[in-house]
Enzyme design. Structure first.
Site, PDB file in Angstrom:
ATOM      1  N   ALA A  45     -20.164  -0.075   6.023  1.00 11.78           N
ATOM      2  CA  ALA A  45     -20.730   0.637   7.170  1.00 11.78           C
ATOM      3  C   ALA A  45     -20.814  -0.318   8.349  1.00 11.78           C
ATOM      4  O   ALA A  45     -20.943  -1.532   8.160  1.00 11.78           O
ATOM      5  CB  ALA A  45     -22.130   1.167   6.849  1.00 11.78           C
ATOM      6  N   ALA A  47     -23.306  -0.675  10.216  1.00 17.25           N
ATOM      7  CA  ALA A  47     -24.641  -1.270  10.181  1.00 17.25           C
ATOM      8  C   ALA A  47     -24.759  -2.429   9.193  1.00 17.25           C
ATOM      9  O   ALA A  47     -25.669  -3.242   9.301  1.00 17.25           O
ATOM     10  CB  ALA A  47     -25.685  -0.205   9.858  1.00 17.25           C
ATOM     11  N   TYR A  48     -23.852  -2.521   8.213  1.00 23.95           N
ATOM     12  CA  TYR A  48     -23.915  -3.619   7.240  1.00 23.95           C
ATOM     13  C   TYR A  48     -23.459  -4.935   7.860  1.00 23.95           C
ATOM     14  O   TYR A  48     -23.730  -5.999   7.319  1.00 23.95           O
ATOM     15  CB  TYR A  48     -23.036  -3.339   6.023  1.00 23.95           C
ATOM     16  CG  TYR A  48     -23.367  -2.109   5.222  1.00 23.95           C
ATOM     17  CD1 TYR A  48     -24.495  -1.329   5.475  1.00 23.95           C
ATOM     18  CD2 TYR A  48     -22.520  -1.717   4.205  1.00 23.95           C
ATOM     19  CE1 TYR A  48     -24.753  -0.193   4.727  1.00 23.95           C
ATOM     20  CE2 TYR A  48     -22.783  -0.588   3.445  1.00 23.95           C
ATOM     21  CZ  TYR A  48     -23.899   0.172   3.718  1.00 23.95           C
ATOM     22  OH  TYR A  48     -24.153   1.294   2.973  1.00 23.95           O
ATOM     23  N   MET A  49     -22.738  -4.833   8.960  1.00 22.71           N
ATOM     24  CA  MET A  49     -22.237  -6.009   9.687  1.00 22.71           C
ATOM     25  C   MET A  49     -21.349  -6.900   8.812  1.00 22.71           C
ATOM     26  O   MET A  49     -21.356  -8.119   8.943  1.00 22.71           O
ATOM     27  CB  MET A  49     -23.398  -6.783  10.314  1.00 22.71           C
ATOM     28  CG  MET A  49     -24.147  -5.948  11.333  1.00 22.71           C
ATOM     29  SD  MET A  49     -25.620  -6.704  12.037  1.00 22.71           S
ATOM     30  CE  MET A  49     -25.016  -8.238  12.628  1.00 22.71           C
ATOM     31  N   LYS A  73     -19.347   3.938   7.142  1.00 27.99           N
ATOM     32  CA  LYS A  73     -20.340   4.848   7.695  1.00 27.99           C
ATOM     33  C   LYS A  73     -20.634   4.463   9.146  1.00 27.99           C
ATOM     34  O   LYS A  73     -20.660   3.286   9.480  1.00 27.99           O
ATOM     35  CB  LYS A  73     -21.613   4.815   6.851  1.00 27.99           C
ATOM     36  CG  LYS A  73     -21.368   5.375   5.449  1.00 27.99           C
ATOM     37  CD  LYS A  73     -22.566   5.305   4.565  1.00 27.99           C
ATOM     38  CE  LYS A  73     -22.833   3.953   3.970  1.00 27.99           C
ATOM     39  NZ  LYS A  73     -21.755   3.278   3.280  1.00 27.99           N
TER      40      LYS A  73
END
Length: 106
Positions: A45, A47-49, A73
């Site tokens: 995702a 957001a997980y970077m 995501k």
């Protein structure tokens, strides 16, 4: 490998690896290890970077991209932002994603 057919007819592997809470180094190695053990689905995702590391792991694994089901995501609030999908593609160093999952509310 067991697969599921999605509503659009695409086959998705029943088992895969997720990269939530993994550092870049952990994600890269986990992808390499998972693919070498026969897994063919990778989930990440924005957001997980760790998308760049996931892409590196896929390349280093030696498994052809066409054999890997890749999902990422994207927050709903970012999905319509110009360039957000392209940014993930660039970080993952791939021309396509097999699934884009929109999460949250806009």
């Amino acid at each position: 490998m067991m697969t599921f057919s999605l509503s659009n007819g695409v086959k998705m592997p029943a088992a895969g690896i997720g990269t939530f809470l993994m550092t870049s180094a952990q994600a890269e190695q986990a992808v390499i290890d998972a693919l070498s053990c026969g897994y063919r689905m990778i989930d990440t995702a924005q957001a997980y970077m760790n998308e760049r590391a996931v892409g590196r792991g896929m390349k280093k694994s030696g498994v052809a991209r066409e054999e890997i089901f890749l999902s990422t995501k994207i927050w709903a609030s970012q999905y319509l932002t110009e360039g957000t999908v392209e940014k993930s593609l660039e970080l993952l160093d791939t021309e396509y994603m097999d699934a884009r999952v929109i999460i949250g509310t806009s």
